[in-house]
Design an enzyme around this catalytic site. Structure first.
Site, PDB file in Angstrom:
ATOM      1  CE1 TYR A  41       1.072  -0.359   4.385  1.00 38.93           C
ATOM      2  CE2 TYR A  41      -0.052   1.759   4.440  1.00 38.93           C
ATOM      3  CZ  TYR A  41       0.790   0.837   5.027  1.00 38.93           C
ATOM      4  OH  TYR A  41       1.360   1.106   6.242  1.00 38.93           O
ATOM      5  CE  LYS A 169       3.075   3.313   3.266  1.00 44.99           C
ATOM      6  NZ  LYS A 169       3.133   3.330   4.721  1.00 44.99           N
TER       7      LYS A 169
END
Ligand code: PDD
Length: 321
Positions: A41, A169
């Site tokens: 994300y 991430k």
């Protein structure tokens, strides 16, 4: 149907090629994001500049898109869009929410982008020939309030028990979720973590230490997520004449700091004035924070001016063509 309890309005979101109200957005239960946390994300601020006809400036967006490209690459997903495609998509979601009244033109916003490997029969290894799931949501950004900046916040500390690919991430955020919950249960703003006695980062922020006017942070490595603010704060420190050192920081050093600062897309920079039950330094925000906060606001204004200039140049070119 389960209500989305903390979303008061019903923003228009993008899901796999369609713009739909959040309340109607659905992914199949076999989405690997749901089954395995197999996805990544990105979270990027979009600042409103009501004085400018151009509207909203995505801040440090090129760096956010570069990190997004690195994240998908690290987990073997083909990036569903190039940079121009992502920019156009975000602009489309912003426009839909402005038209819908969910986002006022003068409201700062946050773009949340998620890409998962897609939907397939359950099996751990990557399935062949599936399409990534792409989700984009743009919601108002609520920055820390003036009181939090003026007084600083309290953080608690805990051992970092996350995996060792913290530089990706990833949406596999259980370790971070447990740390955020630990802070919530202890009336704290954030949990600051140590691995083997050395500072890593917060549950959703990078951590900075100032001692005798020198700013330090743990070096970029697999043990932390390199925030987009990491490089930015390095630059801002340089502008402000503050020496910066990327180095390992022991727990004892953190506890003896003059200042502690946390940074993230949604917090910008924020002073930590209590750590567990002790004051940090003099127990109030310090000079390094004040300088970095002011420089951060200048950087925002600068990017807005550049964006506005771009809009003006574009329209001038259109007129002259
Ligand atoms: N989190 N470290 C972790 C573990 C984070 O989750 C974040 C940001 C950061 C700071 O990165 P940046 O400066 O790019 O925001 C560091 C976002 C805001 C989130 O998960 O919502």
């Amino acid at each position: 149907m389960t209500a989305v309890s903390d979303v008061s309005s019903d923003p228009i979101v993008y899901l796999n090629g369609e713009l739909v109200p959040l309340s109607e957005a659905r992914v199949p239960v076999l989405d690997r994001g749901f089954i395995f946390g197999d996805g990544i994300y990105e979270v990027a601020p979009l600042y409103a500049h009501p004085a400018h006809a151009g509207g909203r400036t995505p801040f440090r967006f090129q760096q956010h898109l570069a990190r997004l490209a690195r994240s998908v690459d690290r987990i073997g997903i083909v990036n569903p869009f190039d940079d121009a495609g992502w920019r156009a998509l975000i602009a489309q979601v912003v426009a839909a929410n402005e038209a819908d009244g969910g986002l006022r033109a003068d409201q700062d916003a946050i773009a949340y982008i998620q890409v998962t490997r897609g939907v397939a029969k359950r099996g751990h290894a990557f399935p062949a020939g599936i399409q990534p799931t792409v989700f984009v949501m743009v919601t108002p950004l609520n920055l820390p309030d003036a009181a939090q900046r003026a007084q600083g916040v309290r953080c608690v500390t805990a051992e970092d028990r996350r995996w060792l690919n913290c530089d990706i991430k990833s949406v596999s955020l259980l370790g971070n979720v447990l740390m955020a919950q630990y802070a919530a249960e202890n009336d704290a703003f954030e949990t600051i973590q140590f691995r083997d006695g050395m500072l890593t980062e917060g549950s959703s922020s990078n951590v900075w230490v100032a001692k005798s006017g020198v700013l330090s942070a743990p070096p970029r490595s697999h043990k932390i997520l390199e925030g987009i603010r990491y490089g930015l704060i390095e630059e801002l420190a340089g502008e402000c004449g503050i020496r910066f050192e990327a180095r390992e920081i022991s727990e004892a050093e953190l506890r003896a700091a003059d200042e502690i600062i946390v940074s993230s897309a949604t917090k910008e920079v924020l002073p930590v004035t209590r750590l567990d039950s002790q004051p940090v330094g003099e127990g109030k925000p310090g000079a390094v924070f004040a300088a970095l906060y002011a420089a951060y606001q200048r950087a925002k204004a600068q990017e807005a001016r550049e964006a506005q200039q771009g809009v003006e140049n574009e329209s001038r070119e259109r007129i002259t063509v």
